[in-house]
Design a protein around this motif. Structure first.
Motif, PDB file in Angstrom:
ATOM      1  N   PRO A   1      -8.175   2.643  -3.903  1.00 57.98           N
ATOM      2  CA  PRO A   1      -6.774   2.195  -3.900  1.00 57.98           C
ATOM      3  C   PRO A   1      -5.959   2.889  -4.984  1.00 57.98           C
ATOM      4  O   PRO A   1      -6.485   3.655  -5.797  1.00 57.98           O
ATOM      5  N   SER A   2      -4.672   2.611  -5.000  1.00 55.71           N
ATOM      6  CA  SER A   2      -3.779   3.222  -5.979  1.00 55.71           C
ATOM      7  C   SER A   2      -4.053   2.686  -7.379  1.00 55.71           C
ATOM      8  O   SER A   2      -4.734   1.671  -7.559  1.00 55.71           O
TER       9      SER A   2
ATOM     10  N   ARG B   1      -0.690   7.822   0.899  1.00 55.20           N
ATOM     11  CA  ARG B   1       0.630   7.382   0.453  1.00 55.20           C
ATOM     12  C   ARG B   1       1.681   7.785   1.480  1.00 55.20           C
ATOM     13  O   ARG B   1       1.548   8.770   2.199  1.00 55.20           O
TER      14      ARG B   1
ATOM     15  N   ASN C   1      -2.044   1.194  -1.042  1.00 59.06           N
ATOM     16  CA  ASN C   1      -1.010   1.479  -2.032  1.00 59.06           C
ATOM     17  C   ASN C   1       0.249   0.706  -1.648  1.00 59.06           C
ATOM     18  O   ASN C   1       0.291   0.047  -0.603  1.00 59.06           O
ATOM     19  N   SER C   2       1.266   0.793  -2.499  1.00 61.36           N
ATOM     20  CA  SER C   2       2.467  -0.023  -2.293  1.00 61.36           C
ATOM     21  C   SER C   2       3.593   0.714  -1.572  1.00 61.36           C
ATOM     22  O   SER C   2       4.702   0.199  -1.466  1.00 61.36           O
ATOM     23  N   SER C   3       3.327   1.924  -1.055  1.00 60.35           N
ATOM     24  CA  SER C   3       4.394   2.752  -0.484  1.00 60.35           C
ATOM     25  C   SER C   3       5.143   2.053   0.647  1.00 60.35           C
ATOM     26  O   SER C   3       6.371   1.967   0.640  1.00 60.35           O
TER      27      SER C   3
END
Length: 246
Positions: free
Chosen positions: A10-11, A46, A85-87
């Protein structure tokens, strides 16, 4: 990765939330990319917000809902966990917000997600009106929550107390490092439903996408109930507006 229930790396932000000590060890040993190459574990892909169309985001969310057999629109955390990730979560926040996208795709938001946002906005609206401000609620397509006194753009963030086992803290996701509001109001609610209200001009948090606030000690506590920042903005806009049309 097994402990997190995922099969990719993960990020950084996700690893830090899970265990900051692990992130420090990864950094000391060459970083996430080196870890990925060494153990042949893929990194979470991402998505670049400026290159991604709404149709692509909708397709990805529908794919997630289908793959996970979901009957509600996924929460921010579920989206981050799924994609690594939060993208995509940030794109959703930038382009109308979770409520807008849940309506667009045709899935109801989870009650807890909806309530959290509404609780924060409800508390803030009452507090602002009790202080004599005129508060106008913006629609879901707007990048901030309230327009105050006809000019001041205020965004509301709400957090309950988190406990990671080592410490308790409040966490506020600002979605992006460059902000569309004039002022943030951060509402901290502890386990006994007591609240602290932190009022911060957005210029204080430029280049920050996240704010962490300790349970008892934080640099942000000096801004508790600093409603005079709103007055400063109001006076500024009033002076500017006097020159309108001259």
């Amino acid at each position: 990765m097994d402990a997190m229930g995922i099969d990719y790396i993960p990020s950084r932000s996700i690893i830090k939330q899970y265990n900051s000590a692990i992130l420090s060890r990864i950094d000391r040993n060459g970083g996430i990319l080196k870890l990925s190459e060494k153990f042949n574990i893929p990194m979470g892909s991402r998505v670049h917000w400026h290159k991604t169309s709404n149709e692509e985001i909708e397709e990805k969310i529908k794919e997630m809902i289908s793959n996970k057999n979901m009957d509600k629109f996924p929460s921010r955390k579920e989206i981050i966990d799924y994609f690594g990730n939060s993208s995509i979560a940030c794109i959703i926040s930038r382009r109308g917000g979770f409520k807008f996208w849940s309506n667009k795709i045709g899935y109801e938001m989870k009650e807890s997600e909806t309530k959290t946002g509404w609780i924060g906005e409800g508390i803030a609206k009452e507090l602002l009106e009790n202080h004599g401000y005129l508060v106008e609620k913006m629609n879901t397509n707007c990048a901030y929550d309230f327009l105050v006194n006809g000019n001041i753009r205020i965004d509301i963030k709400f957090s309950r107390l988190f406990d990671n086992g080592n410490m308790k803290y409040y966490s506020f996701n600002l979605e992006q490092k460059f902000h569309d509001c004039d002022i943030y109001i951060l509402i901290c609610e502890d386990e006994n439903k007591n609240i602290k209200v932190i009022v911060i001009p957005q210029s204080f948090v430029q280049n920050q996408g996240q704010i962490g606030v300790g349970e008892f000690k934080s640099k942000w506590y000096k801004y508790i109930d600093k409603y005079d920042f709103i007055d400063m903005y109001s006076n500024f806009y009033n002076k500017i507006n006097k020159n309108k049309g001259e």
